[in-house]
Motif scaffolding. Structure first.
Motif, PDB file in Angstrom:
ATOM      1  N   VAL A  18       0.835  -1.202   0.000  1.00 12.05           N
ATOM      2  CA  VAL A  18       0.000   0.000   0.000  1.00 12.05           C
ATOM      3  C   VAL A  18       0.867   1.247   0.000  1.00 12.05           C
ATOM      4  O   VAL A  18       1.950   1.263   0.580  1.00 12.05           O
ATOM      5  CB  VAL A  18      -0.976   0.022   1.203  1.00 12.05           C
ATOM      6  CG1 VAL A  18      -1.897  -1.203   1.181  1.00 12.05           C
ATOM      7  CG2 VAL A  18      -0.251   0.110   2.525  1.00 12.05           C
ATOM      8  N   ALA A  19       0.393   2.298  -0.635  1.00  8.61           N
ATOM      9  CA  ALA A  19       1.108   3.567  -0.675  1.00  8.61           C
ATOM     10  C   ALA A  19       0.952   4.332   0.635  1.00  8.61           C
ATOM     11  O   ALA A  19       1.879   5.006   1.086  1.00  8.61           O
ATOM     12  CB  ALA A  19       0.617   4.412  -1.851  1.00  8.61           C
ATOM     13  N   ASP A  20      -0.217   4.219   1.264  1.00 12.70           N
ATOM     14  CA  ASP A  20      -0.533   5.002   2.459  1.00 12.70           C
ATOM     15  C   ASP A  20      -1.255   4.097   3.458  1.00 12.70           C
ATOM     16  O   ASP A  20      -2.385   3.667   3.202  1.00 12.70           O
ATOM     17  CB  ASP A  20      -1.406   6.186   2.040  1.00 12.70           C
ATOM     18  CG  ASP A  20      -1.765   7.117   3.181  1.00 12.70           C
ATOM     19  OD1 ASP A  20      -2.283   6.636   4.220  1.00 12.70           O
ATOM     20  OD2 ASP A  20      -1.554   8.334   3.024  1.00 12.70           O
ATOM     21  N   LEU A  21      -0.613   3.828   4.583  1.00  9.43           N
ATOM     22  CA  LEU A  21      -1.201   2.919   5.580  1.00  9.43           C
ATOM     23  C   LEU A  21      -2.531   3.422   6.116  1.00  9.43           C
ATOM     24  O   LEU A  21      -3.476   2.648   6.252  1.00  9.43           O
ATOM     25  CB  LEU A  21      -0.229   2.673   6.738  1.00  9.43           C
ATOM     26  CG  LEU A  21       0.901   1.691   6.469  1.00  9.43           C
ATOM     27  CD1 LEU A  21       1.900   1.695   7.620  1.00  9.43           C
ATOM     28  CD2 LEU A  21       0.354   0.294   6.247  1.00  9.43           C
ATOM     29  N   ASP A  22      -2.626   4.713   6.427  1.00  5.27           N
ATOM     30  CA  ASP A  22      -3.876   5.239   6.995  1.00  5.27           C
ATOM     31  C   ASP A  22      -5.035   5.095   6.018  1.00  5.27           C
ATOM     32  O   ASP A  22      -6.141   4.723   6.406  1.00  5.27           O
ATOM     33  CB  ASP A  22      -3.712   6.704   7.405  1.00  5.27           C
ATOM     34  CG  ASP A  22      -2.812   6.867   8.620  1.00  5.27           C
ATOM     35  OD1 ASP A  22      -2.745   5.934   9.458  1.00  5.27           O
ATOM     36  OD2 ASP A  22      -2.153   7.921   8.734  1.00  5.27           O
ATOM     37  N   ARG A  23      -4.786   5.350   4.758  1.00  3.99           N
ATOM     38  CA  ARG A  23      -5.839   5.214   3.740  1.00  3.99           C
ATOM     39  C   ARG A  23      -6.264   3.754   3.585  1.00  3.99           C
ATOM     40  O   ARG A  23      -7.451   3.445   3.482  1.00  3.99           O
ATOM     41  CB  ARG A  23      -5.295   5.777   2.423  1.00  3.99           C
ATOM     42  CG  ARG A  23      -6.329   6.071   1.419  1.00  3.99           C
ATOM     43  CD  ARG A  23      -5.722   6.908   0.281  1.00  3.99           C
ATOM     44  NE  ARG A  23      -6.555   6.685  -0.879  1.00  3.99           N
ATOM     45  CZ  ARG A  23      -6.125   6.541  -2.094  1.00  3.99           C
ATOM     46  NH1 ARG A  23      -4.841   6.610  -2.357  1.00  3.99           N
ATOM     47  NH2 ARG A  23      -6.956   6.338  -3.076  1.00  3.99           N
ATOM     48  N   ALA A  24      -5.291   2.846   3.598  1.00  4.13           N
ATOM     49  CA  ALA A  24      -5.602   1.413   3.490  1.00  4.13           C
ATOM     50  C   ALA A  24      -6.330   0.918   4.739  1.00  4.13           C
ATOM     51  O   ALA A  24      -7.237   0.095   4.645  1.00  4.13           O
ATOM     52  CB  ALA A  24      -4.333   0.616   3.257  1.00  4.13           C
ATOM     53  N   LEU A  25      -5.944   1.426   5.914  1.00  2.94           N
ATOM     54  CA  LEU A  25      -6.610   1.024   7.153  1.00  2.94           C
ATOM     55  C   LEU A  25      -8.072   1.462   7.177  1.00  2.94           C
ATOM     56  O   LEU A  25      -8.921   0.770   7.735  1.00  2.94           O
ATOM     57  CB  LEU A  25      -5.869   1.583   8.368  1.00  2.94           C
ATOM     58  CG  LEU A  25      -4.574   0.861   8.714  1.00  2.94           C
ATOM     59  CD1 LEU A  25      -3.760   1.671   9.720  1.00  2.94           C
ATOM     60  CD2 LEU A  25      -4.852  -0.529   9.233  1.00  2.94           C
ATOM     61  N   ALA A  26      -8.381   2.600   6.567  1.00  6.38           N
ATOM     62  CA  ALA A  26      -9.773   3.059   6.504  1.00  6.38           C
ATOM     63  C   ALA A  26     -10.640   2.030   5.778  1.00  6.38           C
ATOM     64  O   ALA A  26     -11.819   1.873   6.109  1.00  6.38           O
ATOM     65  CB  ALA A  26      -9.852   4.418   5.803  1.00  6.38           C
TER      66      ALA A  26
END
Length: 111
Positions: free
Chosen positions: A13-21
């Protein structure tokens, strides 16, 4: 040699926070731990690894069993997933939706 099971699914994933959402918040995979660029989620284990993703429709797609495919697909779409095939009854007896996650990886929701 015999494969005895699947240990985990690793998603770049490029962005953990975005993927976690999507994976944690919308799909409900509980967060187990974080270590640097890695977040381990639920059962089955899904490891989100922050590194350049290289998604494609020809790749391997994980299928997640959910209670309500329609509701889970709607929640996933709200969290940034894109619906490829909307929820529908399949000839093999499952209800299924096919989506791409926020980085473009294909995944399925089934019941």
């Amino acid at each position: 040699m015999t494969v005895r099971g699947v240990r985990r699914i690793i998603v770049s994933v490029a962005d953990l926070d975005r993927a976690l959402a999507l994976y944690r918040d919308a799909l409900g995979l509980g967060e187990k731990y974080r270590a640097g660029d890695v977040v381990m989620l639920g059962e089955p284990e899904v490891m989100l690894h922050r590194r350049p993703p290289s998604p494609g429709l020809a790749g391997v797609a994980a299928s997640f069993v959910v209670d309500d495919v329609d509701a889970a697909a709607a929640a996933a779409e709200k969290a940034g997933a894109t619906v490829i095939d909307p929820p529908g009854d399949q000839p093999w007896g499952e209800r299924q939706a096919v989506l791409t996650d926020v980085d473009g990886h294909v995944f399925c929701l089934v019941s």
